[in-house]
Enzyme design. Structure first.
Site, PDB file in Angstrom:
ATOM      1  N   LEU A 101      35.851 -20.999  -7.838  1.00 19.56           N
ATOM      2  CA  LEU A 101      36.249 -22.077  -6.431  1.00 19.56           C
ATOM      3  C   LEU A 101      36.971 -22.683  -6.039  1.00 19.56           C
ATOM      4  O   LEU A 101      37.493 -24.131  -6.919  1.00 19.56           O
ATOM      5  CB  LEU A 101      34.203 -22.585  -5.703  1.00 19.56           C
ATOM      6  CG  LEU A 101      33.745 -21.391  -5.719  1.00 19.56           C
ATOM      7  CD1 LEU A 101      31.866 -22.257  -5.315  1.00 19.56           C
ATOM      8  CD2 LEU A 101      33.983 -19.928  -5.131  1.00 19.56           C
ATOM      9  N   ASP A 102      37.833 -23.166  -5.404  1.00 16.57           N
ATOM     10  CA  ASP A 102      39.131 -23.579  -4.556  1.00 16.57           C
ATOM     11  C   ASP A 102      38.160 -25.394  -4.784  1.00 16.57           C
ATOM     12  O   ASP A 102      37.041 -25.698  -4.163  1.00 16.57           O
ATOM     13  CB  ASP A 102      38.878 -23.316  -2.936  1.00 16.57           C
ATOM     14  CG  ASP A 102      40.070 -22.402  -2.766  1.00 16.57           C
ATOM     15  OD1 ASP A 102      40.655 -21.831  -3.945  1.00 16.57           O
ATOM     16  OD2 ASP A 102      41.001 -22.189  -2.504  1.00 16.57           O
ATOM     17  N   LYS A 103      38.853 -26.080  -4.989  1.00 17.42           N
ATOM     18  CA  LYS A 103      37.728 -27.750  -4.664  1.00 17.42           C
ATOM     19  C   LYS A 103      37.360 -28.165  -3.068  1.00 17.42           C
ATOM     20  O   LYS A 103      36.071 -28.863  -3.190  1.00 17.42           O
ATOM     21  CB  LYS A 103      39.404 -28.453  -4.345  1.00 17.42           C
ATOM     22  CG  LYS A 103      38.915 -30.378  -4.907  1.00 17.42           C
ATOM     23  CD  LYS A 103      40.496 -30.742  -5.459  1.00 17.42           C
ATOM     24  CE  LYS A 103      41.481 -31.009  -4.165  1.00 17.42           C
ATOM     25  NZ  LYS A 103      40.973 -31.496  -3.268  1.00 17.42           N
TER      26      LYS A 103
END
Length: 233
Positions: A101-103
């Site tokens: 998952l993106d930051k």
């Protein structure tokens, strides 16, 4: 299995520390001291000790994490906290992230030490659906929703995305289910229909839904029934 890999996983050591222990003569295999880190052993039958303490592999580990924003989906990062920093597990160093998952994306994230299990869930060819709740800059138009359901052209991609399931919600939100794993796919899909994702939260992977009682930053082991929802077994 390599001896340094076995010692690392069973004693919850880094590979470097496991190799050091072996070279220093602290490890015995079937009663004999072994100092070669690459020695191959049979993990199910070999009797391995570290400082006379018996070692056993931890077995398969399957964890659910409620990922908070600001944490990267990596084992190590020089600038940001990682999801492994949130895992207080004796064998956390053996774990890897199942997909990413993106930051700034929150929600359901899986971690395991089982490579085959991870591959069945994250490999694009298996088309495991993933559901996201997206908060948008503007209300998603019906034309935009229909385009996402049919497939859209992403910048830099040759073909269209696979049809997505789209539910338009109040307050500029939309629930979107995709079965691909393209880079920043949901954000790029919404951009392709003239919108922008302000916040993104993953609610579901396959049949597994994020535990609503699990606070952001917390984790727990999957139950047997939850594992079956992912593997279909």
């Amino acid at each position: 299995m390599r001896l340094d890999q076995f010692v690392s996983q069973s004693a919850a050591l880094t590979r470097v520390d496991a190799q050091k222990a072996i070279r220093c003569g602290w490890v015995e295999v079937d009663g004999a001291r072994v100092t070669k880190t690459s020695t191959h052993i049979e993990p199910t039958t070999a009797v391995v000790t570290l400082d006379d303490a018996p070692l056993t592999l931890p077995g398969d580990i399957y964890l659910m994490l409620h990922k908070p924003a600001g944490v990267v989906s990596a084992r190590e990062d020089p600038e940001h906290p990682t999801v492994l920093d949130l895992i207080d597990h004796p064998h956390r160093k053996t774990l890897h992230v199942v997909g990413r998952l993106d930051k700034d994306t929150t929600g359901l994230l899986l971690l395991t030490n089982d490579g085959d299990w991870s591959h069945r869930i994250s490999a694009p060819k298996h088309h495991v659906p993933k559901t996201y709740l997206a908060t948008l800059a503007w209300e998603l138009s019906e034309a935009g929703a229909q385009a996402l359901r049919a497939g859209v052209q992403l910048h830099g991609e040759k073909g269209l995305t696979k049809p997505a399931e789209v539910e338009v919600l109040p307050e500029n939100q939309a629930r979107i289910t995709i079965s691909e794993g393209k880079y920043h796919q949901v954000k790029r899909m919404l951009a392709a229909v003239g919108n922008r994702v302000e916040a993104l939260h993953r609610e579901r992977i396959g049949g597994l839904v994020l535990d609503v009682e699990l606070p952001p930053g917390e984790w727990r082991e999957l139950t047997v029934s939850e594992n079956k929802l992912l593997t279909g077994m």
